[in-house]
Write an enzyme that holds these catalytic residues in place. Structure first.
Site, PDB file in Angstrom:
ATOM      1  N   LYS A  10       0.825  -1.216   0.000  1.00 19.69           N
ATOM      2  CA  LYS A  10       0.000   0.000   0.000  1.00 19.69           C
ATOM      3  C   LYS A  10       0.861   1.268   0.000  1.00 19.69           C
ATOM      4  CE  LYS A  10      -2.302  -0.833   3.801  1.00 19.69           C
ATOM      5  NZ  LYS A  10      -1.563  -2.023   4.258  1.00 19.69           N
ATOM      6  N   ARG A  85      -9.420   1.417   8.941  1.00 18.38           N
ATOM      7  CA  ARG A  85      -8.966   0.113   9.415  1.00 18.38           C
ATOM      8  C   ARG A  85     -10.028  -0.578  10.271  1.00 18.38           C
ATOM      9  NH1 ARG A  85      -3.154   1.152   9.111  1.00 18.38           N
ATOM     10  NH2 ARG A  85      -1.902  -0.637   9.680  1.00 18.38           N
ATOM     11  N   ARG A 123      11.796  -4.794   4.807  1.00 19.85           N
ATOM     12  CA  ARG A 123      11.381  -3.419   4.529  1.00 19.85           C
ATOM     13  C   ARG A 123      12.241  -2.403   5.277  1.00 19.85           C
ATOM     14  NH1 ARG A 123       5.104  -2.152   5.028  1.00 19.85           N
ATOM     15  NH2 ARG A 123       5.291  -2.433   7.265  1.00 19.85           N
ATOM     16  N   ARG A 156      11.347  -0.215  10.776  1.00 22.71           N
ATOM     17  CA  ARG A 156      10.295   0.158  11.719  1.00 22.71           C
ATOM     18  C   ARG A 156      10.304  -0.769  12.921  1.00 22.71           C
ATOM     19  NH1 ARG A 156       4.805   0.595   8.259  1.00 22.71           N
ATOM     20  NH2 ARG A 156       4.035  -0.267  10.217  1.00 22.71           N
ATOM     21  N   ARG A 167      -0.074  -7.858  14.088  1.00 28.10           N
ATOM     22  CA  ARG A 167      -0.734  -6.952  13.142  1.00 28.10           C
ATOM     23  C   ARG A 167      -1.582  -7.719  12.125  1.00 28.10           C
ATOM     24  NH1 ARG A 167       4.386  -4.025  11.403  1.00 28.10           N
ATOM     25  NH2 ARG A 167       3.149  -3.197   9.710  1.00 28.10           N
TER      26      ARG A 167
HETATM   27  P1  AMP Z   1       0.893   1.269   9.014  1.00 29.85           P
HETATM   28  O1  AMP Z   1       2.049   2.127   8.702  1.00 29.85           O
HETATM   29  O2  AMP Z   1      -0.318   1.571   8.174  1.00 29.85           O
HETATM   30  O3  AMP Z   1       1.236  -0.204   9.022  1.00 29.85           O
HETATM   31  O4  AMP Z   1       0.447   1.628  10.519  1.00 29.85           O
HETATM   32  C1  AMP Z   1       1.331   1.418  11.615  1.00 29.85           C
HETATM   33  C2  AMP Z   1       0.554   1.409  12.919  1.00 29.85           C
HETATM   34  O5  AMP Z   1      -0.116   2.670  13.115  1.00 29.85           O
HETATM   35  C3  AMP Z   1      -0.566   0.379  13.008  1.00 29.85           C
HETATM   36  O6  AMP Z   1      -0.095  -0.906  13.400  1.00 29.85           O
HETATM   37  C4  AMP Z   1      -1.490   1.009  14.061  1.00 29.85           C
HETATM   38  O7  AMP Z   1      -0.949   0.859  15.368  1.00 29.85           O
HETATM   39  C5  AMP Z   1      -1.395   2.492  13.719  1.00 29.85           C
HETATM   40  N1  AMP Z   1      -2.424   2.896  12.712  1.00 29.85           N
HETATM   41  C6  AMP Z   1      -2.196   3.369  11.450  1.00 29.85           C
HETATM   42  N2  AMP Z   1      -3.355   3.652  10.829  1.00 29.85           N
HETATM   43  C7  AMP Z   1      -4.337   3.344  11.699  1.00 29.85           C
HETATM   44  C8  AMP Z   1      -5.760   3.384  11.650  1.00 29.85           C
HETATM   45  N3  AMP Z   1      -6.411   3.803  10.554  1.00 29.85           N
HETATM   46  N4  AMP Z   1      -6.456   3.001  12.744  1.00 29.85           N
HETATM   47  C9  AMP Z   1      -5.826   2.580  13.862  1.00 29.85           C
HETATM   48  N5  AMP Z   1      -4.493   2.496  13.992  1.00 29.85           N
HETATM   49  C10 AMP Z   1      -3.747   2.872  12.923  1.00 29.85           C
END
Ligand code: AMP
Length: 206
Positions: A10, A85, A123, A156, A167
């Protein structure tokens, strides 16, 4: 709107689409990571959830998205990555966009679970500009350094194997039901293959 599990691509596709269509790439994860590294109020509130691989509470996320979508650069369109999400977030987005909600292209990047860990463990992200790399699939020209801005690349904290497993579980329980919420509006795109191939598939849908 790009839906799909972590590692589906994404972020990578979001960046490419943003350059191609000249509209902003809005990654709630990136906004949160930025807040955590600055140590501001949002970062302090979000950090513990992120470290565990849990979702940050809906109210916080919805507020972030409301503020971001109200900016001038979103008037011509935007790319959502990592939001919504939960079904609650999807409903709030509908309320926020009103009539425009019907014009959202809902794209689900599908990736076989066996590929997720491989993708995520390699990554790397640029500290300076957020550009994404992969040690095997899209390495930088010089090891550990961003091609675009010369800053260092980092892994990360939530990309460790334990947190990634959590996750994936959270995705299956909380996020996957969103596909049912959007129903026939979901465009399925296969996430396996080269970055450019997946990009072409997504452009084909748009
Ligand atoms: P990502 O970079 O999209 O994988 O997001 C990393 C982390 O940020 C996730 O594992 C959540 O802890 C938090 N996060 C990001 N977007 C959301 C969302 N829309 N709702 C809730 N938590 C989020």
């Amino acid at each position: 709107m790009l839906l799909g599990p972590s590692g589906a691509g994404k972020g990578t596709q979001g960046e490419l689409l943003s350059q191609f269509y000249n509209i902003p790439w809005i990654s709630t994860g990136e906004i949160l990571r930025d807040a955590v590294s600055k140590g501001d109020e949002l970062g302090k509130a979000a950090r513990a959830y992120m470290e565990k691989g849990a979702l940050v509470p809906d109210a916080l996320i919805i507020e972030i998205v409301k503020v971001r979508l109200s900016k001038e650069d979103c008037k011509r369109g935007f790319i959502l990555d990592g939001f919504p999400r939960t079904i609650e977030q999807a409903k709030e987005l509908d309320n926020l966009l009103k009539e425009d909600a019907k014009r959202l292209k809902v794209i689900h990047i599908n990736l076989h679970p066996s590929l997720i860990l491989k993708r995520i463990c390699g990554r790397r992200t640029c500290r300076g500009c957020g550009t994404l790399y992969h040690l095997e699939f899209s390495p930088p020209s010089s090891s550990g350094i961003c091609d675009k801005c010369g800053s260092v690349l980092y892994q990360r904290e939530d990309d460790s194997e334990d947190v990634v497993r959590k996750r994936i579980e959270v995705y299956n329980i909380n996020t996957r039901p969103i596909l049912g919420y959007y129903g026939e509006r979901v465009h399925e795109v296969e996430g396996e293959g080269k970055i450019e191939e997946v990009f072409e598939r997504i452009k084909g849908v748009i």
